[in-house]
Motif scaffolding. Structure first.
Motif, mmCIF file in Angstrom:
data_model
loop_
_atom_site.group_PDB
_atom_site.id
_atom_site.type_symbol
_atom_site.label_atom_id
_atom_site.label_comp_id
_atom_site.label_asym_id
_atom_site.label_seq_id
_atom_site.Cartn_x
_atom_site.Cartn_y
_atom_site.Cartn_z
ATOM 1 N N ASN A 1 78.844 50.053 71.310
ATOM 2 C CA ASN A 1 79.669 51.150 70.904
ATOM 3 C C ASN A 1 78.649 52.146 70.118
ATOM 4 O O ASN A 1 79.016 53.515 70.536
ATOM 5 N N GLU A 2 77.577 51.892 69.469
ATOM 6 C CA GLU A 2 76.886 53.011 68.620
ATOM 7 C C GLU A 2 76.214 53.574 69.788
ATOM 8 O O GLU A 2 75.950 54.935 69.799
ATOM 9 N N ILE A 3 75.555 52.911 70.750
ATOM 10 C CA ILE A 3 74.946 53.597 71.896
ATOM 11 C C ILE A 3 75.649 54.441 72.736
ATOM 12 O O ILE A 3 75.478 55.701 73.151
ATOM 13 N N ILE A 4 76.988 54.048 72.868
ATOM 14 C CA ILE A 4 77.902 54.830 73.838
ATOM 15 C C ILE A 4 78.220 55.913 73.004
ATOM 16 O O ILE A 4 78.589 57.288 73.330
ATOM 17 N N GLU A 5 78.621 55.943 71.549
ATOM 18 C CA GLU A 5 79.097 57.039 70.989
ATOM 19 C C GLU A 5 77.815 58.099 70.795
ATOM 20 O O GLU A 5 77.937 59.250 70.884
ATOM 21 N N ASP A 6 76.653 57.578 70.704
ATOM 22 C CA ASP A 6 75.270 58.415 70.545
ATOM 23 C C ASP A 6 75.187 59.229 71.914
ATOM 24 O O ASP A 6 74.885 60.255 71.989
ATOM 25 N N GLU A 7 75.468 58.457 72.996
ATOM 26 C CA GLU A 7 75.033 59.089 74.382
ATOM 27 C C GLU A 7 76.499 60.194 74.420
ATOM 28 O O GLU A 7 76.173 61.006 74.967
ATOM 29 N N ARG A 8 77.592 59.672 74.089
ATOM 30 C CA ARG A 8 78.625 60.841 74.182
ATOM 31 C C ARG A 8 78.360 62.088 73.210
ATOM 32 O O ARG A 8 78.325 63.046 73.867
ATOM 33 N N LYS A 9 77.559 61.964 72.160
ATOM 34 C CA LYS A 9 77.293 62.863 71.103
ATOM 35 C C LYS A 9 76.425 63.624 71.888
ATOM 36 O O LYS A 9 76.163 64.813 71.934
ATOM 37 N N SER A 10 75.219 62.861 72.382
ATOM 38 C CA SER A 10 74.258 63.770 73.148
ATOM 39 C C SER A 10 74.584 64.372 74.341
ATOM 40 O O SER A 10 74.356 65.318 74.578
ATOM 41 N N ILE A 11 75.509 63.896 75.006
ATOM 42 C CA ILE A 11 76.112 64.557 76.149
ATOM 43 C C ILE A 11 77.095 65.741 75.885
ATOM 44 O O ILE A 11 77.003 66.856 76.401
#
Length: 518
Positions: free
Chosen positions: A284-294
């Motif tokens: 979830n953290e990776i997904i949120e970080d990736e979403r934030k990066s995108i």
């Protein structure tokens, strides 16, 4: 024959009945036969005595009846009646049927309903006073006596007997026999009780031993105090106690071994569960970080490029406005406006995409403001009525908890829009600081579904995994036609990793990790 009462009796009572019932039947038969025999004996004796008396009196009363000398006859009959208490009355009837003599006993108590009668006959004796040679003689031998001839009946003798005296004697005898039979019956009862008790005592001891065995005491060994089936039962109980004790020890060893295996499996499951939680949390953290990066790339690069494209298109339109009029210039202005509109639309879509990937309002207003903005957006853009109720200060929530709660509410509202066909939906946020829980509830009045037969969708699975990663719980209640109620509880602080379970043999099966309750 269904003897229900017999089933509830104990062995002692049954043995007493089995022993005493034939004795009682025999006692009853004996008493009845004895009483009947005594009465029959009295009746036979009275009948025989009455016939004999009537016949004897009829033979001795001939002269008195014929001659009319009844006083001597009365005295004779009176003496006879007084000497024999079994005679109630004696009547002498003459030839004309009149009572010539009647003597009634003063000591007789009762009388029979019938009497014994004998006729009084007139007898003629032929006497030859001369011998064969013509000389008179006075006596002769008995063989040469002339016969006695019976002629007419001159009266009757009627004897009425009284059974009271003889019955009293027979009653005394019957009472003695009854007393002896009663003593024998009592002795039989005592003997039956002793015999029944000799069976009851070892049976009670065996039952007590069985109760101790049922209570878990397998070390009891009842002594064999008798023989036969009871002795075999006592011996079998002792052998069974030993066998159960050995079986219990084997079972305890197997349970202890199985418990150790279960403890090892539980510890491994707890470790796997903790690893799974960490993995989900990390994903979830990776997904949120990736979403934030995108979102940052879309906001900083794509949207900036779209703004630049819009400005260039507007600049082309201004240049076309300054050029001499002509069809080419008009077409350039139209294309410039189309490019500008397309850039604005792409910019708006990029902004919405950025908000979905990384809601800016969550960073600016916190969880409450972000959820409120989401509810307002769904309420204005759909045909369903949405409202929000919240209690508590959500500003102190951690960033991870706020994002997970926001995503859970977002997925729940998305499910309402896609599947529920509801007219209204209610969102509730409650910060329960006393129990350290954040409680989220989404309720709609839509079509609902059968939780027992319907499979979980991607949305519910996503909500469950997010709640599971934070050591929370999710509960979905629904029925066809009655809407859906989704309740989520998330701890305000992350629970520490579960410690390894003790290896004592008293441990139980591994606990079920928190998750969805359908």
């Amino acid at each position: 024959m269904n003897l229900r009462f017999w089933r509830g009796w104990g062995v002692g009572r049954r043995m007493a009945v089995i022993t005493m019932l034939p004795v009682i039947l025999l006692f009853t038969s004996f008493v009845w036969y004895s009483w009947y025999a005594h009465r029959a004996q009295v009746a036979e004796e009275l009948a025989e005595r009455g016939r004999i008396l009537a016949r004897a009196l009829s033979e001795t009363s001939e002269y008195n009846v014929i001659s009319g000398n009844l006083s001597d006859l009365r005295l004779t009959i009176n003496g006879l009646v007084q000497s024999d208490r079994s005679i109630y009355r004696v009547d002498v009837i003459d030839g004309s049927g009149r009572a010539a003599v009647r003597v009634v006993s003063e000591s007789a108590a009762d009388a029979q309903s019938h009497y014994y009668e004998a006729p009084i006959r007139k007898q003629v004796v032929w006497i030859n006073l001369f011998s064969d040679n013509g000389t008179p003689h006075v006596s002769a031998s008995s063989d040469s006596r002339p016969p006695t001839l019976t002629t007419e009946v001159v009266g009757w003798v009627r004897v009425t007997m009284s059974p009271a005296n003889m019955m009293a004697k027979q009653t005394d005898r019957f009472q003695i026999e009854l007393s002896m039979a009663a003593l024998a019956l009592a002795a039989s009862g005592i003997l039956a009780w002793v015999l029944a008790r000799s069976l009851i005592v070892p049976l009670r001891e065996a039952i007590g031993t069985l109760r101790q065995i049922r209570g878990g005491n397998f070390r009891v060994h009842p002594p064999v105090t008798t023989g036969g089936e009871i002795g075999e039962l006592q011996s079998s109980i002792g052998e069974m106690s030993l066998a159960l004790g050995e079986s219990k020890r084997d079972l305890e060893n197997k349970v202890a071994e199985r418990t150790r295996d279960l403890l090892a499996s539980r510890n491994e499951a707890l470790r796997a569960d903790a690893d799974k939680r960490k993995l989900i949390q990390k994903v979830n953290e990776i997904i949120e970080d990736e979403r934030k990066s995108i979102a940052v790339e879309i906001h900083d690069e794509l949207n900036a490029s779209l703004i630049a494209a819009r400005l260039e298109a507007q600049a082309i339109g201004l240049l076309a406005a300054k050029a001499p009029a002509g069809p080419e210039v008009v077409e350039i202005k139209r294309k410039s406006e189309a490019i500008t509109k397309l850039a604005l639309d792409l910019y708006a879509n990029g902004r919405r995409l950025v908000r979905r990937l990384r809601p800016e309002v969550l960073d600016m207003l916190g969880l409450h403001g972000a959820v409120e903005e989401m509810v307002r957006h769904y309420d204005t853009t759909s045909g369903c009525r949405f409202d929000l109720h919240s209690e508590g200060d959500f500003a102190r929530l951690s960033n991870e908890l706020a994002i997970s709660a926001y995503r859970i509410v977002q997925e729940a509202l998305s499910n309402v829009m896609k599947h529920a066909a509801a007219r209204s939906a209610h969102v509730s946020l409650l910060l329960d600081e006393g129990k350290g829980m954040l409680r989220i509830r989404v309720v709609d009045d839509g079509a609902g579904f059968d939780t027992a037969s319907a499979s979980e969708g991607i949305g519910i699975i996503g909500m469950r995994e997010r709640a599971y990663a934070l050591h929370g719980t999710i509960e979905v209640r629904s029925s066809p036609g009655e809407g859906t109620d989704v309740a989520i509880a998330l701890p305000l602080t992350l629970a520490p990793p579960a410690p390894a379970a003790p290896t004592a043999p008293t441990a139980t099966a591994p606990a079920t990790p928190p998750g969805v309750i359908l």
